[in-house]
Design a protein around this motif. Sequence first.
Motif, mmCIF file in Angstrom:
data_model
loop_
_atom_site.group_PDB
_atom_site.id
_atom_site.type_symbol
_atom_site.label_atom_id
_atom_site.label_comp_id
_atom_site.label_asym_id
_atom_site.label_seq_id
_atom_site.Cartn_x
_atom_site.Cartn_y
_atom_site.Cartn_z
ATOM 1 N N THR A 183 0.850 -1.185 0.000
ATOM 2 C CA THR A 183 0.000 0.000 0.000
ATOM 3 C C THR A 183 0.888 1.238 0.000
ATOM 4 O OG1 THR A 183 -0.109 0.021 2.424
ATOM 5 C CG2 THR A 183 -1.882 -1.127 1.261
ATOM 6 N N ARG A 232 1.863 2.617 -4.998
ATOM 7 C CA ARG A 232 3.107 1.915 -4.700
ATOM 8 C C ARG A 232 3.016 0.461 -5.171
ATOM 9 N NH1 ARG A 232 5.382 5.115 -4.589
ATOM 10 N NH2 ARG A 232 4.963 6.213 -2.661
ATOM 11 N N ARG A 264 8.254 0.853 -0.294
ATOM 12 C CA ARG A 264 7.976 1.486 0.992
ATOM 13 C C ARG A 264 6.829 2.475 0.826
ATOM 14 N NH1 ARG A 264 10.508 -2.538 2.960
ATOM 15 N NH2 ARG A 264 12.765 -2.418 3.085
ATOM 16 N N LYS A 265 6.168 2.833 1.897
ATOM 17 C CA LYS A 265 5.014 3.743 1.810
ATOM 18 C C LYS A 265 5.360 5.075 1.162
ATOM 19 C CE LYS A 265 2.046 1.912 5.390
ATOM 20 N NZ LYS A 265 1.008 1.334 4.590
#
Length: 140
Positions: free
Chosen positions: A16, A20, A71-72
């Motif tokens: 998420t 992404r 990565r977020k």
Amino acid sequence: MRPTGGSVASFLTGVTPAKRRRDAEALTALLQEVSGREPELWGTIVGLGSCHYRYPTGTEGDMPLLAFAPRKAASTLYLESTAAHADDLARLGPHSTGVGCLYIKDLEEIDLDVLRGILTASLRWAESGGDEHAVLTVTG
């Protein structure tokens, strides 16, 4: 670091936010195209191929030949050195860097041909055995 044996597809499904996840799926395909290898999970890193590294200090270990982590905040691509790609990075599009990390917030905003060239050069460096800073032996 070693492959953990998890399912890359299941891992990518859980990434998420949605942008992404989209980028992670595209990066997986791009790294497969560049390397000719299948993706494996190395914890929360998607890696392709493997090598053993040894620094002049005696530190050694294993790592993927090409790898990224969704990565977020951004997708993190791991390179031997971002300084080695300064000219290409100037043409890449919006990104930021660390010593060996390339951070991309939106894959749709960068030049994929430039990224492909950076990844190809990074793979060649690893497959050729590295340099005086790190000696690499391809293991997979």
